[in-house]
Design an enzyme around this catalytic site. Structure first.
Site, short mmCIF file in Angstrom:
data_model
loop_
_atom_site.label_atom_id
_atom_site.label_comp_id
_atom_site.label_asym_id
_atom_site.label_seq_id
_atom_site.Cartn_x
_atom_site.Cartn_y
_atom_site.Cartn_z
N ARG A 105 0.83 -1.20 0.00
CA ARG A 105 0.00 0.00 0.00
C ARG A 105 0.87 1.26 0.00
NH1 ARG A 105 -3.72 -1.02 4.99
NH2 ARG A 105 -4.47 1.10 4.45
N HIS A 138 6.12 -14.13 5.35
CA HIS A 138 4.85 -14.86 5.37
C HIS A 138 3.82 -14.19 6.28
CE1 HIS A 138 7.64 -18.08 4.15
NE2 HIS A 138 8.26 -17.87 5.30
#
EC number: 2.7.7.23
Length: 452
Positions: A319, A349
């Site tokens: 973002r 992860h």
């Protein structure tokens, strides 16, 4: 166009009712930029150029967008929608300043190129008073035909008025025009409204030029480049054309795309050398990708900077405000926002990193969350160089993890951790020997049928 000044007027006053949207038509996006932004960006810029946008009444958002894209733009309001020539004259003040060339473009044609607008000015330098942009239509039905005689434009014939021979012409009017600035205002002011709608049409300038003994010329371009956007279907078609153009530019620049048709780019995406983009990647506005970086499948990036040899994804979401240093890694099912990862940092992860700075070569374990929001404000997390955060940890901001520090897996960290320290913030493990066997026996006994 050396030595010639130029005023470009972009007409952006249309309501766009066929878009069926509360958003003004020219503010709809193609490749991450508004339709208007694409046209303003293509308009001539630099010394000797000026730019004006004509907007509709109450469309301050359109004027704001014009000023955001081109701070040098002058904005004018067309208070009544009485045709294209009437719209141009809303910018009479700018025209009267007397630029050598006047280019008139439309805010709903996002595929127009800077090269085409520049080419339209060449006949003006050679003595033409008017230049009209034309294209060969696959199906010319409904378009005004350009009637050309010995290389000169003699008329624009609308479909309803065209003879059978004229209807067979495929060279059509794209609407974009360029005028010799010395005569532009007097020509446009002569345009009348003696038609069924009582409007002032810019296309009538051709007959006025001819009647005045002046020359009109045609410059041709592709049909795709002059697509006007009036419906959501046409918006989708323009997106498809723009994406094909952007993909080709990226491939020609050396970007490797395994399946180009599945990759979506923004108009301002910037690539270094030897970049690889795997299938099904979406890149929004404001993304730069440096040499050797790899963007793996199903990743989504917006307003992010990707460093040399960095790796993103698969299934990553970057973002606005994300910056990855050289060799940094953001792996599968990781989301970042306003986050800086220095060189060699790894977040591989199942992690959320927001409002954070991660030092070089730090390692963030699977399932780590930066808890940056308390319902009222956002707070920062600082993780030092070479730090190690164990899996399934929660870092409650504001908090600092020192350089070289370790955070034990499953910890909830609420206080700063010094350099090279170990922080463990979880309940102590308890082991009860034989408990599981006794539990099973109790449950099985309870399930046995009761006998009378």
């Amino acid at each position: 166009m050396t030595g010639r000044s130029c005023l470009t007027i972009v007409l952006a006053a249309g309501e766009g009712t066929r878009m069926r949207s509360s958003l003004p038509k020219v503010l709809h996006p193609v490749a991450g930029q508004t339709l208007l932004a694409h046209v303003l960006t293509a308009a001539p810029s630099g010394p000797g150029t000026s730019l004006a946008a004509v907007v509709g009444p109450g469309h301050e958002a359109v004027a704001d967008e014009a000023r955001h894209v081109r701070p040098d733009v002058m904005t004018f309001v067309q208070h009544e929608r009485l045709g294209t020539a009437h719209a141009v004259l809303a910018a009479r003040e700018a025209i009267a300043r007397g630029a050598d060339d006047l280019v008139i473009a439309f805010g709903d044609t996002p595929l127009i190129s800077a090269d085409t607008l520049a080419r339209m000015r060449a006949p003006l330098q050679a003595g033409a008073s008017l230049v009209v942009l034309g294209f060969h239509a696959a199906d010319p039905t409904g378009y005004g035909r350009l009637i050309v005689d010995n290389g000169r434009l003699t008329a624009i014939r609308e479909q309803a008025d065209a003879s059978a021979d004229e209807r067979s012409i495929t060279l059509c009017n794209a609407g974009v025009m360029a005028f010799d600035g010395k005569t532009a205002l007097q020509i446009i002011e002569k345009i009348g409204n003696a038609n069924s709608k009582g409007e002032y049409y810019l296309t009538d300038a051709v007959s006025i030029v001819r009647e005045s003994g002046l020359t009109a010329a045609v410059i041709e371009t592709s049909e795709d480049e002059v697509r006007g956007i009036n419906t959501k279907a046409q918006l989708a078609e323009a997106e498809q054309v723009m994406q094909a153009r952007l993909r080709k530019e990226a491939l020609d620049a050396g970007v490797t795309m395994v399946a180009p048709d599945t990759v979506f780019l923004a108009a301002d995406t910037s690539f270094g050398k030897d970049v690889t983009i795997e299938p099904y990647v979406v890149i929004g506005p404001g993304v730069t990708i440096a040499d050797g970086a790899v963007i793996h499948s199903f990743s989504h990036l917006v307003q992010a900077s990707i460093g040399r040899n960095a790796s993103v994804g698969p299934y990553a979401r970057l973002r606005p405000g994300t910056s990855l240093g050289e060799g940094a890694r953001v792996g599968n099912f990781v989301e970042t926002k306003a986050a800086v990862l220095e060189a060699g940092a790894k977040v591989n992860h199942l992690t959320y990193v927001g409002d954070a700075h991660i030092g070089a070569n730090a390692n963030i374990g699977a399932g780590t969350i930066t808890c940056n929001y308390d319902g009222f404000g956002k707070y920062r997390t600082e993780i030092g160089e070479g730090a190690f955060v164990g899996s399934n940890s929660s870092l409650v901001a504001p908090v600092k993890i020192g350089a070289g520090a370790y955070v034990g897996s499953g910890s909830v960290v609420t206080r700063n951790v010094p350099d090279d320290a170990l922080a463990v913030g979880r309940g102590q493990q308890t082991v009860r020997e034989g408990w599981a066997r006794r539990f099973r026996e109790m449950k099985l006994l309870a399930k046995k049928p009761k006998t009378g």
